[in-house]
Scaffold this motif. Structure first.
Motif, PDB file in Angstrom:
ATOM      1  N   SER A 101      -3.619   7.865  13.937  1.00 18.19           N
ATOM      2  CA  SER A 101      -3.299   8.728  12.901  1.00 18.19           C
ATOM      3  C   SER A 101      -4.378   8.953  10.987  1.00 18.19           C
ATOM      4  O   SER A 101      -3.812   7.939  10.689  1.00 18.19           O
ATOM      5  CB  SER A 101      -2.299  10.172  13.015  1.00 18.19           C
ATOM      6  OG  SER A 101      -1.977  10.258  11.841  1.00 18.19           O
ATOM      7  N   HIS A 102      -4.515   9.918  10.578  1.00 13.76           N
ATOM      8  CA  HIS A 102      -4.835  10.040   9.282  1.00 13.76           C
ATOM      9  C   HIS A 102      -3.958  10.143   8.683  1.00 13.76           C
ATOM     10  O   HIS A 102      -3.778   9.845   7.662  1.00 13.76           O
ATOM     11  CB  HIS A 102      -5.865  10.942   8.943  1.00 13.76           C
ATOM     12  CG  HIS A 102      -7.522  10.269   9.816  1.00 13.76           C
ATOM     13  ND1 HIS A 102      -7.715   9.154   9.222  1.00 13.76           N
ATOM     14  CD2 HIS A 102      -7.814  10.705  10.729  1.00 13.76           C
ATOM     15  CE1 HIS A 102      -8.998   8.969   9.799  1.00 13.76           C
ATOM     16  NE2 HIS A 102      -8.916   9.865  10.949  1.00 13.76           N
ATOM     17  N   ARG A 103      -2.784  11.041   8.813  1.00  9.55           N
ATOM     18  CA  ARG A 103      -2.112  11.331   8.128  1.00  9.55           C
ATOM     19  C   ARG A 103      -0.503  10.989   8.277  1.00  9.55           C
ATOM     20  O   ARG A 103      -0.304  10.250   6.991  1.00  9.55           O
ATOM     21  CB  ARG A 103      -1.552  13.083   8.954  1.00  9.55           C
ATOM     22  CG  ARG A 103      -0.943  14.077   7.947  1.00  9.55           C
ATOM     23  CD  ARG A 103      -0.826  15.261   8.817  1.00  9.55           C
ATOM     24  NE  ARG A 103       0.468  14.770   9.834  1.00  9.55           N
ATOM     25  CZ  ARG A 103       1.399  15.266  10.658  1.00  9.55           C
ATOM     26  NH1 ARG A 103       1.871  16.556  10.123  1.00  9.55           N
ATOM     27  NH2 ARG A 103       1.816  15.045  11.993  1.00  9.55           N
ATOM     28  N   ASP A 104      -0.510  10.366   9.123  1.00 12.71           N
ATOM     29  CA  ASP A 104       0.724   9.036   9.460  1.00 12.71           C
ATOM     30  C   ASP A 104       1.131   8.201   8.325  1.00 12.71           C
ATOM     31  O   ASP A 104       1.855   7.630   7.725  1.00 12.71           O
ATOM     32  CB  ASP A 104       1.574   8.875  11.123  1.00 12.71           C
ATOM     33  CG  ASP A 104       1.517  10.278  11.462  1.00 12.71           C
ATOM     34  OD1 ASP A 104       1.632  11.045  10.935  1.00 12.71           O
ATOM     35  OD2 ASP A 104       2.002  10.178  12.876  1.00 12.71           O
ATOM     36  N   PRO A 105      -0.940   7.267   7.930  1.00  9.95           N
ATOM     37  CA  PRO A 105      -0.323   6.792   6.867  1.00  9.95           C
ATOM     38  C   PRO A 105       0.755   6.840   5.750  1.00  9.95           C
ATOM     39  O   PRO A 105       1.557   6.209   5.275  1.00  9.95           O
ATOM     40  CB  PRO A 105      -1.608   5.953   6.895  1.00  9.95           C
ATOM     41  CG  PRO A 105      -2.137   5.957   8.567  1.00  9.95           C
ATOM     42  CD  PRO A 105      -1.738   7.177   8.717  1.00  9.95           C
ATOM     43  N   LEU A 106      -0.297   8.290   5.854  1.00 12.76           N
ATOM     44  CA  LEU A 106      -0.061   8.875   3.890  1.00 12.76           C
ATOM     45  C   LEU A 106       1.734   8.819   3.896  1.00 12.76           C
ATOM     46  O   LEU A 106       2.352   8.582   2.605  1.00 12.76           O
ATOM     47  CB  LEU A 106      -1.167   9.859   4.367  1.00 12.76           C
ATOM     48  CG  LEU A 106      -1.808   9.735   4.140  1.00 12.76           C
ATOM     49  CD1 LEU A 106      -3.236  11.182   3.865  1.00 12.76           C
ATOM     50  CD2 LEU A 106      -2.268   8.973   2.395  1.00 12.76           C
ATOM     51  N   LYS A 139      16.460  -5.271  15.018  1.00 10.53           N
ATOM     52  CA  LYS A 139      15.758  -5.410  13.084  1.00 10.53           C
ATOM     53  C   LYS A 139      15.070  -6.386  12.545  1.00 10.53           C
ATOM     54  O   LYS A 139      16.315  -7.483  12.196  1.00 10.53           O
ATOM     55  CB  LYS A 139      16.882  -4.435  12.548  1.00 10.53           C
ATOM     56  CG  LYS A 139      15.912  -2.860  12.406  1.00 10.53           C
ATOM     57  CD  LYS A 139      17.415  -2.762  11.619  1.00 10.53           C
ATOM     58  CE  LYS A 139      18.749  -1.942  11.958  1.00 10.53           C
ATOM     59  NZ  LYS A 139      19.666  -1.531  10.467  1.00 10.53           N
ATOM     60  N   VAL A 140      13.945  -6.303  12.865  1.00 10.58           N
ATOM     61  CA  VAL A 140      13.075  -8.044  11.573  1.00 10.58           C
ATOM     62  C   VAL A 140      12.628  -7.526  10.791  1.00 10.58           C
ATOM     63  O   VAL A 140      11.930  -7.045  10.245  1.00 10.58           O
ATOM     64  CB  VAL A 140      12.215  -8.395  12.527  1.00 10.58           C
ATOM     65  CG1 VAL A 140      11.423  -9.651  11.760  1.00 10.58           C
ATOM     66  CG2 VAL A 140      13.007  -9.429  14.029  1.00 10.58           C
ATOM     67  N   HIS A 141      13.892  -8.853   9.558  1.00 10.80           N
ATOM     68  CA  HIS A 141      12.708  -8.658   8.096  1.00 10.80           C
ATOM     69  C   HIS A 141      11.669  -9.001   8.467  1.00 10.80           C
ATOM     70  O   HIS A 141      11.685 -10.155   8.032  1.00 10.80           O
ATOM     71  CB  HIS A 141      13.716  -9.478   7.323  1.00 10.80           C
ATOM     72  CG  HIS A 141      13.972  -9.111   5.920  1.00 10.80           C
ATOM     73  ND1 HIS A 141      13.262  -9.501   5.314  1.00 10.80           N
ATOM     74  CD2 HIS A 141      14.486  -7.978   5.130  1.00 10.80           C
ATOM     75  CE1 HIS A 141      12.803  -8.425   3.869  1.00 10.80           C
ATOM     76  NE2 HIS A 141      14.210  -8.038   3.726  1.00 10.80           N
ATOM     77  N   VAL A 142      10.969  -8.100   7.532  1.00  8.81           N
ATOM     78  CA  VAL A 142       9.147  -8.680   7.590  1.00  8.81           C
ATOM     79  C   VAL A 142       8.931 -10.156   6.477  1.00  8.81           C
ATOM     80  O   VAL A 142       8.704 -10.900   6.622  1.00  8.81           O
ATOM     81  CB  VAL A 142       8.598  -7.931   6.977  1.00  8.81           C
ATOM     82  CG1 VAL A 142       7.284  -7.726   6.614  1.00  8.81           C
ATOM     83  CG2 VAL A 142       8.642  -6.507   7.809  1.00  8.81           C
ATOM     84  N   ARG A 143       9.804 -10.146   5.629  1.00  6.50           N
ATOM     85  CA  ARG A 143       8.956 -10.779   4.052  1.00  6.50           C
ATOM     86  C   ARG A 143       9.949 -12.077   4.844  1.00  6.50           C
ATOM     87  O   ARG A 143       8.975 -13.638   4.853  1.00  6.50           O
ATOM     88  CB  ARG A 143       9.108 -11.318   2.615  1.00  6.50           C
ATOM     89  CG  ARG A 143       8.638  -9.555   3.008  1.00  6.50           C
ATOM     90  CD  ARG A 143       8.463  -9.777   0.703  1.00  6.50           C
ATOM     91  NE  ARG A 143       9.519  -9.134   1.104  1.00  6.50           N
ATOM     92  CZ  ARG A 143      10.044  -7.735   1.233  1.00  6.50           C
ATOM     93  NH1 ARG A 143       9.468  -6.299   1.151  1.00  6.50           N
ATOM     94  NH2 ARG A 143      11.487  -7.373   0.527  1.00  6.50           N
ATOM     95  N   ARG A 144      11.210 -12.331   5.056  1.00 13.81           N
ATOM     96  CA  ARG A 144      11.757 -13.804   5.353  1.00 13.81           C
ATOM     97  C   ARG A 144      11.543 -14.262   6.460  1.00 13.81           C
ATOM     98  O   ARG A 144      12.128 -14.747   7.976  1.00 13.81           O
ATOM     99  CB  ARG A 144      13.490 -12.879   5.628  1.00 13.81           C
ATOM    100  CG  ARG A 144      14.175 -12.951   3.609  1.00 13.81           C
ATOM    101  CD  ARG A 144      15.551 -12.270   3.746  1.00 13.81           C
ATOM    102  NE  ARG A 144      15.915 -11.708   2.980  1.00 13.81           N
ATOM    103  CZ  ARG A 144      16.321 -10.457   3.114  1.00 13.81           C
ATOM    104  NH1 ARG A 144      16.943 -10.610   4.311  1.00 13.81           N
ATOM    105  NH2 ARG A 144      16.770  -9.714   1.443  1.00 13.81           N
ATOM    106  N   LEU A 157       2.231  -2.107   8.399  1.00 17.05           N
ATOM    107  CA  LEU A 157       3.739  -2.175   7.644  1.00 17.05           C
ATOM    108  C   LEU A 157       3.206  -2.518   6.429  1.00 17.05           C
ATOM    109  O   LEU A 157       4.698  -2.762   5.664  1.00 17.05           O
ATOM    110  CB  LEU A 157       4.711  -2.066   8.690  1.00 17.05           C
ATOM    111  CG  LEU A 157       4.344  -0.259   9.882  1.00 17.05           C
ATOM    112  CD1 LEU A 157       5.646  -0.805  10.625  1.00 17.05           C
ATOM    113  CD2 LEU A 157       5.239   0.646   8.716  1.00 17.05           C
ATOM    114  N   THR A 158       3.341  -3.907   6.999  1.00 18.70           N
ATOM    115  CA  THR A 158       3.573  -5.479   6.107  1.00 18.70           C
ATOM    116  C   THR A 158       3.263  -4.861   4.826  1.00 18.70           C
ATOM    117  O   THR A 158       2.948  -5.187   3.723  1.00 18.70           O
ATOM    118  CB  THR A 158       3.134  -6.389   6.530  1.00 18.70           C
ATOM    119  OG1 THR A 158       3.690  -6.994   8.012  1.00 18.70           O
ATOM    120  CG2 THR A 158       3.446  -7.458   5.611  1.00 18.70           C
ATOM    121  N   VAL A 159       1.507  -4.746   5.051  1.00 18.00           N
ATOM    122  CA  VAL A 159       0.955  -4.072   3.371  1.00 18.00           C
ATOM    123  C   VAL A 159       1.786  -3.333   2.427  1.00 18.00           C
ATOM    124  O   VAL A 159       1.460  -3.755   1.904  1.00 18.00           O
ATOM    125  CB  VAL A 159      -0.844  -3.893   4.274  1.00 18.00           C
ATOM    126  CG1 VAL A 159      -1.702  -3.499   2.803  1.00 18.00           C
ATOM    127  CG2 VAL A 159      -0.970  -5.359   5.090  1.00 18.00           C
TER     128      VAL A 159
END
Ligand code: C2E
Ligand code: CA
Ligand code: CA
Ligand code: CA
Length: 275
Positions: A208-213, A46-51, A243-245
């Protein structure tokens, strides 16, 4: 140990057209495999995005069957639960993880390793006692992944046991969030430090349009509850970018690594591809 096979379940399977003999055989073989340690583990980082570093790893159990070949957990965990062998299997997994963690520590890697805990075990006092004793005596850095559905069955007992785990330093993560029964009332009460968004939502994030929400609001909810968020099932750069955003803390999935053997995981850590 003898397999305690539910006769009613066999009759049910017969009526569904599945040969009862096969299930009975598989149940016997599974019991023997657990006793003989014919199971093995794979690890998925599992990777930490910011670090930009490996945050932890999840252990996933596999069964190398002499004639059937590799059996994945979806095909034997439900059976292990049904025949009352899941406690023994999970304690074996924990023992194996603690041993592997010592190998990684000797390589210079101090990582928390998560294991999956069936809902049934949250009501099993003998399992809770044995698991806590093992973690405490080794001073191991262990995480337990549990689903909310398993808490909703008997919340009082489950929450008390989760607190017992947390008290010995076990990190609690909510697995498969969004896929099963969910209750904000319980979520708030769980001593969980991490929430894992089910791969169902992540796999279709960019199509998909729904999943990002759903994903964005889950990340915000988790952060409001002071939990870190992991997205599982990250397979594409596009999903990782989104996901980063959205402020997702950790990612796990085929884009980073498939589940791999302990030796491959040691090599992966040695290569340090993230740096
Ligand atoms: P899970 O905990 O949700 O594990 C994630 C599953 O997704 C794993 O399947 C993993 O191989 C797969 N996966 C990981 N990354 C990706 C990806 O990017 N894309 C896709 N499509 N899939 C990905 P696996 O290993 O077959 O495990 C299935 C389930 O079996 C696990 O779901 C977990 O609930 C259960 N399980 C595995 N090991 C254990 C165990 O030791 N004890 C218990 N009780 N359950 C276990
Ligand atoms: Ca999991
Ligand atoms: Ca999951
Ligand atoms: Ca799952």
């Amino acid at each position: 140990a003898q397999a305690r096979v539910d006769q009613k379940a066999i009759v049910r399977d017969l009526s569904a057209g599945t040969p009862a003999f096969d299930k009975l055989t598989l149940a016997r073989e599974l019991t023997a495999a657990i006793a003989n340690r014919d199971m093995f583990l794979q690890y998925q980082p599992k990777v930490h995005v910011r670090r930009q570093e490996i945050a932890s790893a999840e252990a996933l159990v596999r069964w190398q069957h002499p004639t059937r070949g590799l059996v994945l957990p979806g095909d034997f965990i439900p059976l292990a639960e049904e025949i009352g062998e899941i406690g023994a299997l999970t304690l074996w997994t924990l023992e194996r993880v603690i041993a592997d963690q010592k190998i990684l520590a000797a390589d210079g890697h101090d990582l928390t390793i998560f294991i999956n805990i069936s809902g049934q075990l949250l009501a099993d006092t003998a399992f809770v006692d044995s698991a806590c004793a093992m973690v405490r005596s080794h001073g191991a850095k262990i995480g337990f992944e549990i689903t909310e559905t398993s808490v909703i069955r008997d919340p009082q007992v489950a929450i008390a046991h989760l607190q017992t785990f947390a008290d010995v330093g076990i990190t609690i993560a909510i697995d498969d969030y969004g896929a099963g029964l969910s209750s904000l009332a319980y979520l708030k009460q769980l001593p969980a430090r991490e929430l894992k968004i089910d791969k169902l939502f992540v796999l279709q994030l960019t199509s998909s349009h729904r999943d990002p929400l759903i994903v964005r609001s889950t990340i915000d909810l988790a952060h409001a509850l002071e939990m870190e968020v992991t997205a599982e099932g990250v397979e594409t750069q596009a999903a990782l970018a989104l996901l980063t955003v959205m402020g997702c803390d950790m990612v796990q999935g085929y884009l980073i690594s498939r589940p791999i053997s302990i030796d491959a995981f040691r090599q992966y850590l040695r290569d340090d591809r993230l740096k």
